[in-house]
Motif scaffolding. Structure first.
Motif, PDB file in Angstrom:
ATOM      1  N   ALA A  82       0.854  -1.184   0.000  1.00 16.60           N
ATOM      2  CA  ALA A  82       0.000   0.000   0.000  1.00 16.60           C
ATOM      3  C   ALA A  82       0.886   1.229   0.000  1.00 16.60           C
ATOM      4  O   ALA A  82       1.991   1.220   0.552  1.00 16.60           O
ATOM      5  CB  ALA A  82      -0.928   0.000   1.207  1.00 16.60           C
ATOM      6  N   GLU A  83       0.387   2.282  -0.622  1.00 15.13           N
ATOM      7  CA  GLU A  83       1.100   3.554  -0.648  1.00 15.13           C
ATOM      8  C   GLU A  83       0.122   4.677  -0.346  1.00 15.13           C
ATOM      9  O   GLU A  83      -0.964   4.739  -0.915  1.00 15.13           O
ATOM     10  CB  GLU A  83       1.754   3.799  -2.004  1.00 15.13           C
ATOM     11  CG  GLU A  83       2.534   5.101  -2.069  1.00 15.13           C
ATOM     12  CD  GLU A  83       3.204   5.326  -3.406  1.00 15.13           C
ATOM     13  OE1 GLU A  83       4.043   6.238  -3.510  1.00 15.13           O
ATOM     14  OE2 GLU A  83       2.877   4.590  -4.368  1.00 15.13           O
ATOM     15  N   LEU A  84       0.516   5.541   0.576  1.00 11.89           N
ATOM     16  CA  LEU A  84      -0.302   6.685   0.951  1.00 11.89           C
ATOM     17  C   LEU A  84       0.518   7.958   0.769  1.00 11.89           C
ATOM     18  O   LEU A  84       1.639   8.063   1.270  1.00 11.89           O
ATOM     19  CB  LEU A  84      -0.749   6.565   2.406  1.00 11.89           C
ATOM     20  CG  LEU A  84      -1.476   7.777   3.006  1.00 11.89           C
ATOM     21  CD1 LEU A  84      -2.838   7.963   2.340  1.00 11.89           C
ATOM     22  CD2 LEU A  84      -1.640   7.624   4.513  1.00 11.89           C
ATOM     23  N   ILE A  85      -0.049   8.927   0.044  1.00 14.05           N
ATOM     24  CA  ILE A  85       0.589  10.226  -0.137  1.00 14.05           C
ATOM     25  C   ILE A  85      -0.358  11.292   0.398  1.00 14.05           C
ATOM     26  O   ILE A  85      -1.492  11.423  -0.067  1.00 14.05           O
ATOM     27  CB  ILE A  85       0.909  10.504  -1.613  1.00 14.05           C
ATOM     28  CG1 ILE A  85       1.871   9.446  -2.155  1.00 14.05           C
ATOM     29  CG2 ILE A  85       1.531  11.899  -1.765  1.00 14.05           C
ATOM     30  CD1 ILE A  85       2.147   9.579  -3.640  1.00 14.05           C
ATOM     31  N   LEU A  86       0.109  12.037   1.397  1.00 16.20           N
ATOM     32  CA  LEU A  86      -0.658  13.142   1.958  1.00 16.20           C
ATOM     33  C   LEU A  86      -0.028  14.446   1.496  1.00 16.20           C
ATOM     34  O   LEU A  86       1.188  14.627   1.613  1.00 16.20           O
ATOM     35  CB  LEU A  86      -0.668  13.084   3.482  1.00 16.20           C
ATOM     36  CG  LEU A  86      -1.272  11.830   4.117  1.00 16.20           C
ATOM     37  CD1 LEU A  86      -1.159  11.899   5.636  1.00 16.20           C
ATOM     38  CD2 LEU A  86      -2.726  11.659   3.706  1.00 16.20           C
ATOM     39  N   THR A  87      -0.854  15.344   0.982  1.00 19.36           N
ATOM     40  CA  THR A  87      -0.370  16.622   0.478  1.00 19.36           C
ATOM     41  C   THR A  87      -0.843  17.746   1.383  1.00 19.36           C
ATOM     42  O   THR A  87      -2.012  17.795   1.769  1.00 19.36           O
ATOM     43  CB  THR A  87      -0.865  16.866  -0.958  1.00 19.36           C
ATOM     44  OG1 THR A  87      -0.430  15.788  -1.792  1.00 19.36           O
ATOM     45  CG2 THR A  87      -0.312  18.163  -1.509  1.00 19.36           C
TER      46      THR A  87
END
Length: 227
Positions: free
Chosen positions: A90-95
């Motif tokens: 899984a990959e999570l990117i928070l901006t």
């Protein structure tokens, strides 16, 4: 003979089913927040500077992700739906919008890398059992970074208090400010402590009042540099 063939076919079908992992994707704009809490099982996660508050997630369906913004805090949780078999990721990117300062980011990941880039945070706590931790081009008042198995890299950052620990892995801190007045308390059980071009064996201490860097390693080198 037919019984053996049928058994083999059933086994092949079972193994093929275990290799199939369907992806769950989520990409959404979020309401503003100034704190982050993440608790994940298997996840590579990144916090970066952008134009808005947003979340981008991509993971296999065995890993169930949920999120909500509550009382100015983004809360992200991830659980496994069943026993994990085969390859799961899984990959999570928070901006975070430019010029936004987060009050706190508390990130816990069992397996996965943690990366923070181009963000201002008052308090950062990042913990990965198996995975690397990188903080780059960021301003952090207080940071506690801990990896049981993985490298820790702090690159071109400013900070007041930095506490890093890795049981198995390299620790490297490249500061973009003058740390000559900082307290340095550095120790590794198996490895070397390096400050700039000098090597000091397994431990080094320097008194200072402007801030502090504490680094602990069981297996791996510790390297401190200032640009």
């Amino acid at each position: 003979m037919n019984d053996y063939k049928e058994r083999d076919e059933l086994m092949k079908r079972y193994l093929n089913e275990q290799k199939e992992h369907y992806s769950i994707q989520e990409n959404t704009t979020l309401e503003p927040f100034h704190s982050i809490a993440v608790d994940a099982v298997v996840m590579d996660m990144t916090i970066i500077e952008g134009t808005d508050y947003s979340l981008d997630y991509d993971g296999t369906e065995e890993l169930e992700m949920a999120y909500r913004v509550e009382k100015d805090e983004l809360i992200v949780t991830q659980k496994k739906r069943r026993n994990l078999v085969g390859n799961n990721s899984a990959e999570l990117i928070l901006t975070i919008p430019k010029d936004t300062q987060l009050e706190k980011a508390d990130i816990t990941v069992d397996v996965g890398d943690i990366e923070v880039e181009g963000v201002a945070i008052k308090t950062l706590e990042a913990d990965s059992d198996v995975g690397d931790i990188m903080v780059k081009n960021s301003s952090v008042n207080n940071a506690v970074l801990d990896s049981d198995t993985g490298d820790i890299n702090v690159d071109s950052c400013s900070f007041v208090m930095l506490d890093v620990a890795s049981d198995v892995g390299e620790i490297e801190v490249d500061s973009n400010m003058d740390i000559s007045g900082y307290m340095l308390d550095l120790k590794t059980d198996i490895g070397e402590v390096e400050i700039g071009t000098e090597t000091y064996g397994k431990k080094y201490f320097h008194a200072g009042k402007n801030g502090s860097i504490t680094a602990r390693g069981s297996v791996g080198d510790i390297s401190i540099n200032e640009s």
